[in-house]
Each structure stands twice: as structure tokens, then as C-alpha cells.
Design a protein around this motif. Structure first.
Motif, mmCIF file in Angstrom:
data_model
loop_
_atom_site.group_PDB
_atom_site.id
_atom_site.type_symbol
_atom_site.label_atom_id
_atom_site.label_comp_id
_atom_site.label_asym_id
_atom_site.label_seq_id
_atom_site.Cartn_x
_atom_site.Cartn_y
_atom_site.Cartn_z
ATOM 1 N N LYS A 68 0.927 -1.320 -0.007
ATOM 2 C CA LYS A 68 0.121 -0.216 0.065
ATOM 3 C C LYS A 68 0.888 1.091 -0.006
ATOM 4 C CE LYS A 68 -3.971 -2.471 2.261
ATOM 5 N NZ LYS A 68 -4.755 -2.292 3.613
ATOM 6 N N LEU A 69 0.550 2.288 -0.764
ATOM 7 C CA LEU A 69 1.165 3.326 -1.057
ATOM 8 C C LEU A 69 1.400 4.298 0.296
ATOM 9 C CD1 LEU A 69 0.442 4.772 -4.394
ATOM 10 C CD2 LEU A 69 2.368 3.800 -3.696
ATOM 11 N N GLY A 70 0.575 4.079 1.349
ATOM 12 C CA GLY A 70 0.474 4.848 2.408
ATOM 13 C C GLY A 70 1.740 4.534 3.130
ATOM 14 N N LYS A 71 2.243 3.259 3.176
ATOM 15 C CA LYS A 71 3.568 3.003 3.894
ATOM 16 C C LYS A 71 4.794 3.789 3.420
ATOM 17 C CE LYS A 71 2.816 -1.619 5.539
ATOM 18 N NZ LYS A 71 3.407 -2.306 6.408
ATOM 19 N N PHE A 72 4.781 4.524 2.095
ATOM 20 C CA PHE A 72 5.806 5.184 1.542
ATOM 21 C C PHE A 72 5.584 6.629 1.744
ATOM 22 C CE2 PHE A 72 5.281 1.351 -1.084
ATOM 23 C CZ PHE A 72 6.335 0.925 -0.935
ATOM 24 N N VAL A 73 4.459 7.076 2.010
ATOM 25 C CA VAL A 73 3.924 8.497 2.260
ATOM 26 C C VAL A 73 3.500 8.918 3.524
ATOM 27 C CG1 VAL A 73 2.818 10.385 1.127
ATOM 28 C CG2 VAL A 73 3.636 8.488 -0.293
ATOM 29 N N GLY A 74 3.795 9.724 4.115
ATOM 30 C CA GLY A 74 3.489 10.284 5.436
ATOM 31 C C GLY A 74 4.170 10.777 6.445
ATOM 32 N N LYS A 75 3.965 11.321 7.496
ATOM 33 C CA LYS A 75 5.048 11.915 8.438
ATOM 34 C C LYS A 75 5.924 10.842 8.963
ATOM 35 C CE LYS A 75 2.230 15.382 10.569
ATOM 36 N NZ LYS A 75 1.388 16.227 11.751
ATOM 37 N N GLU A 95 10.651 6.011 20.927
ATOM 38 C CA GLU A 95 9.766 6.851 22.000
ATOM 39 C C GLU A 95 9.961 8.089 21.782
ATOM 40 O OE1 GLU A 95 11.445 5.089 25.605
ATOM 41 O OE2 GLU A 95 9.660 3.426 25.845
ATOM 42 N N LYS A 96 11.157 8.599 21.396
ATOM 43 C CA LYS A 96 11.381 9.758 21.130
ATOM 44 C C LYS A 96 10.482 10.328 19.893
ATOM 45 C CE LYS A 96 14.985 13.502 20.109
ATOM 46 N NZ LYS A 96 16.459 13.654 19.923
ATOM 47 N N ALA A 97 10.561 9.548 18.810
ATOM 48 C CA ALA A 97 9.678 9.831 17.439
ATOM 49 C C ALA A 97 8.126 10.017 18.178
ATOM 50 C CB ALA A 97 9.777 8.738 16.333
ATOM 51 N N ALA A 98 7.969 8.912 18.882
ATOM 52 C CA ALA A 98 6.238 9.016 19.362
ATOM 53 C C ALA A 98 5.841 10.188 20.086
ATOM 54 C CB ALA A 98 6.114 7.719 20.186
ATOM 55 N N ASP A 99 6.763 10.895 21.117
ATOM 56 C CA ASP A 99 6.762 11.975 21.820
ATOM 57 C C ASP A 99 6.537 13.065 21.004
ATOM 58 O OD1 ASP A 99 7.024 10.704 24.267
ATOM 59 O OD2 ASP A 99 9.208 11.367 24.696
ATOM 60 N N HIS A 100 7.348 13.019 19.749
ATOM 61 C CA HIS A 100 6.956 13.969 18.723
ATOM 62 C C HIS A 100 5.645 14.140 18.081
ATOM 63 C CE1 HIS A 100 11.063 15.276 19.356
ATOM 64 N NE2 HIS A 100 11.033 16.340 18.692
ATOM 65 N N SER A 101 5.336 12.722 17.656
ATOM 66 C CA SER A 101 4.325 12.602 16.752
ATOM 67 C C SER A 101 3.927 10.959 16.650
ATOM 68 C CB SER A 101 4.401 13.231 15.368
ATOM 69 O OG SER A 101 3.448 12.653 14.536
ATOM 70 N N ILE A 102 2.909 10.667 17.083
ATOM 71 C CA ILE A 102 2.454 9.170 16.976
ATOM 72 C C ILE A 102 2.434 8.608 15.405
ATOM 73 C CG2 ILE A 102 0.810 7.482 17.069
ATOM 74 C CD1 ILE A 102 1.962 8.141 19.850
ATOM 75 N N GLU A 103 1.998 9.742 14.535
ATOM 76 C CA GLU A 103 2.136 9.282 13.148
ATOM 77 C C GLU A 103 3.564 9.269 12.575
ATOM 78 O OE1 GLU A 103 0.605 11.193 8.791
ATOM 79 O OE2 GLU A 103 0.135 11.925 10.620
ATOM 80 N N ALA A 104 4.412 10.001 12.954
ATOM 81 C CA ALA A 104 5.813 10.084 12.633
ATOM 82 C C ALA A 104 6.618 8.928 13.162
ATOM 83 C CB ALA A 104 6.383 11.487 12.955
ATOM 84 N N SER A 105 6.175 8.365 14.379
ATOM 85 C CA SER A 105 6.710 7.088 14.726
ATOM 86 C C SER A 105 6.788 5.972 13.920
ATOM 87 C CB SER A 105 6.485 6.894 16.242
ATOM 88 O OG SER A 105 5.271 6.691 16.263
ATOM 89 N N ARG A 106 5.731 5.925 12.834
ATOM 90 C CA ARG A 106 5.661 4.797 12.173
ATOM 91 C C ARG A 106 6.423 4.720 10.828
ATOM 92 N NH1 ARG A 106 2.176 1.481 13.226
ATOM 93 N NH2 ARG A 106 1.554 1.095 11.086
ATOM 94 N N LYS A 107 7.284 5.881 10.883
ATOM 95 C CA LYS A 107 8.036 5.950 9.679
ATOM 96 C C LYS A 107 9.512 6.656 10.277
ATOM 97 C CE LYS A 107 4.666 6.342 5.815
ATOM 98 N NZ LYS A 107 3.727 6.063 6.814
ATOM 99 N N ASN A 169 17.943 18.415 9.647
ATOM 100 C CA ASN A 169 17.908 18.251 10.838
ATOM 101 C C ASN A 169 17.201 17.058 11.456
ATOM 102 O OD1 ASN A 169 19.892 20.555 11.296
ATOM 103 N ND2 ASN A 169 18.458 21.719 10.765
ATOM 104 N N ASP A 170 17.527 16.771 12.724
ATOM 105 C CA ASP A 170 16.496 15.671 13.314
ATOM 106 C C ASP A 170 15.212 16.273 13.425
ATOM 107 O OD1 ASP A 170 18.728 14.060 13.489
ATOM 108 O OD2 ASP A 170 18.697 13.909 15.634
ATOM 109 N N GLY A 171 14.039 15.478 13.358
ATOM 110 C CA GLY A 171 12.715 15.981 13.494
ATOM 111 C C GLY A 171 11.826 15.624 12.569
ATOM 112 N N VAL A 172 10.632 16.132 12.573
ATOM 113 C CA VAL A 172 9.464 15.429 11.851
ATOM 114 C C VAL A 172 9.259 16.300 10.474
ATOM 115 C CG1 VAL A 172 6.864 15.301 11.949
ATOM 116 C CG2 VAL A 172 8.012 15.106 13.970
ATOM 117 N N TYR A 173 8.962 15.212 9.674
ATOM 118 C CA TYR A 173 8.922 15.724 8.266
ATOM 119 C C TYR A 173 7.560 14.991 7.559
ATOM 120 C CZ TYR A 173 13.687 17.863 8.699
ATOM 121 O OH TYR A 173 14.738 18.488 9.354
ATOM 122 N N LEU A 174 7.457 15.330 6.358
ATOM 123 C CA LEU A 174 6.564 14.839 5.512
ATOM 124 C C LEU A 174 7.490 13.957 4.526
ATOM 125 C CD1 LEU A 174 3.583 13.716 4.641
ATOM 126 C CD2 LEU A 174 3.590 15.783 3.321
#
Length: 197
Positions: A68-75, A95-107, A169-174
Motif C-alpha cells: 500500500k502506498l501509505g507505507k511510503f508516504v506520510g509523516k 519513544e522519542k519519535a512518538a513523543d513528537h508525533s505518533i504518526e511520525a513514529s511509524r516511519k 536536521n533531526d525532527g518530523v517531516y512529511l
């Protein structure tokens, strides 16, 4: 909006030991009198920046076109690490990723000269992440990548290998690293980008 190209240039890319170097063959050339330009590409689907499908190490695993394309696209979450990532390191990264964003912790994208240990791979797989990426041409040890790949691919974790995070830099992206739709294939080249929202 700022877009970061985290892909290698294919014809100058790093290659996994033993793979053939990508080659562009010019079929038609306007500089030589042809009415149009036309190129042919010869390469391994695991050259440069690419994604692995389960079929890469699992005989009847899903091909790249079945994911599924959703695995390749997202936070996603970018985290810097150098050296071997242990199970404890993996837990801290997740855990650090999840603290920033649950969605981002999946990628998760690992920046730096890092190697995913088998224990870390198993931990990430247990978290049911969608994707794990790194800058190396392989997610696990170069001399013995199979066990690490299996731990992740058996859980259908997409592997994004050969990215370039040197200017990020480290952090959350799309993230967008959608593959070419190659029927039944074990992997695919991709143009991986990060977008700052």
C-alpha cells in the motif's frame, strides 16, 4: 514549504558490494542528428536510493507493487545515530519519535553511519512501524544482512535504503518515497523527498 531531496544521483550512487553499476545507454541523440533524445537504463533495483519489498528475502513475499502506498508516504521522524543501533537505542529512537508525533513514529529515518542490529530490527518490527530508512545501502550488516532484513520484511516493514540525510536536521517531516510500480519485483528505485510543513 521546503523540500529536501534525500535521494542519491543514480549514475554516481554508492552500490552494494557485488552489484553492477547503473548505466545509461543513449539510443537516440539529437546532437548526432536524431530527431529526439532517447535513453535506456540498466541497473539493479537496489542501486542508489531504493525501497525493499518482502520478496527481496522472502520467496513468496509481497512484491513492491502489492504494498500500500501509505507505507511510503506520510509523516516521518529523522534521528541521528552513529554506530550499531542496539535494542535499547531502538527503544529510545521510537519513544522519542512518538513523543513528537505518533504518526511520525511509524516511519523512522536514521541519519549517520549506522547499522541496525538484529535485536533492534526485532524491536522496530514489534512496534508495527511502516518504514525504516537509513543512509547505508543495506539496513543491516554489509557482511550478513539477511537476518536483519527478514526480521523487518516478515512484518512487512518497508526498508528505505541509500538515502542522503546530510543536509537534514533531526525532527518530523512529511516523507514521500513512492516506488516505481514494477509487477512482482523485490524492490524499486525511488525519488525520496522530505517536506518541512
Amino acid at each position: 514549504m521546503k523540500i529536501h531531496d534525500i535521494s542519491q544521483a543514480l549514475l554516481k550512487c554508492r552500490i552494494y558490494p557485488g552489484d553492477n553499476r547503473p548505466e545509461r545507454i543513449i539510443i537516440k541523440n539529437m546532437d548526432k542528428g536524431d530527431s529526439y533524445n532517447l535513453s535506456e537504463l540498466h541497473c539493479c533495483v537496489h542501486n542508489g536510493t531504493h525501497v525493499d519489498a518482502p520478496r527481496h528475502f522472502i520467496k513468496n513475499g509481497k512484491g513492491i507493487d502489492e504494498i500500500k502506498l501509505g507505507k511510503f508516504v506520510g509523516k516521518c521522524f529523522v534521528h541521528s545515530h552513529h554506530g550499531i543501533i542496539t535494542e535499547n537505542d531502538a527503544k529510545k529512537i521510537y519513544e522519542k519519535a512518538a513523543d513528537h508525533s505518533i504518526e511520525a513514529s511509524r516511519k523512522l529515518l536514521i541519519k549517520g553511519d549506522a547499522e541496525i542490529s538484529l535485536a533492534a530490527a526485532k524491536y522496530f518490527a514489534q512496534q508495527n512501524i511502516d518504514l525504516l530508512g537509513n543512509e547505508s545501502q543495506t539496513i543491516g550488516p554489509v557482511n550478513a544482512p539477511m537476518a536483519t532484513h527478514l526480521a523487518l520484511l516478515e512484518k512487512e516493514v518497508v526498508l528505505l535504503e541509500g538515502i542522503d540525510l546530510s543536509n537534514v536536521n533531526d525532527g518530523v517531516y512529511l516523507l514521500n518515497c513512492a516506488p516505481i510500480k514494477i509487477e512482482g519485483c523485490d524492490g524499486s528505485l525511488c525519488r525520496a523527498i522530505l517536506i518541512e510543513e
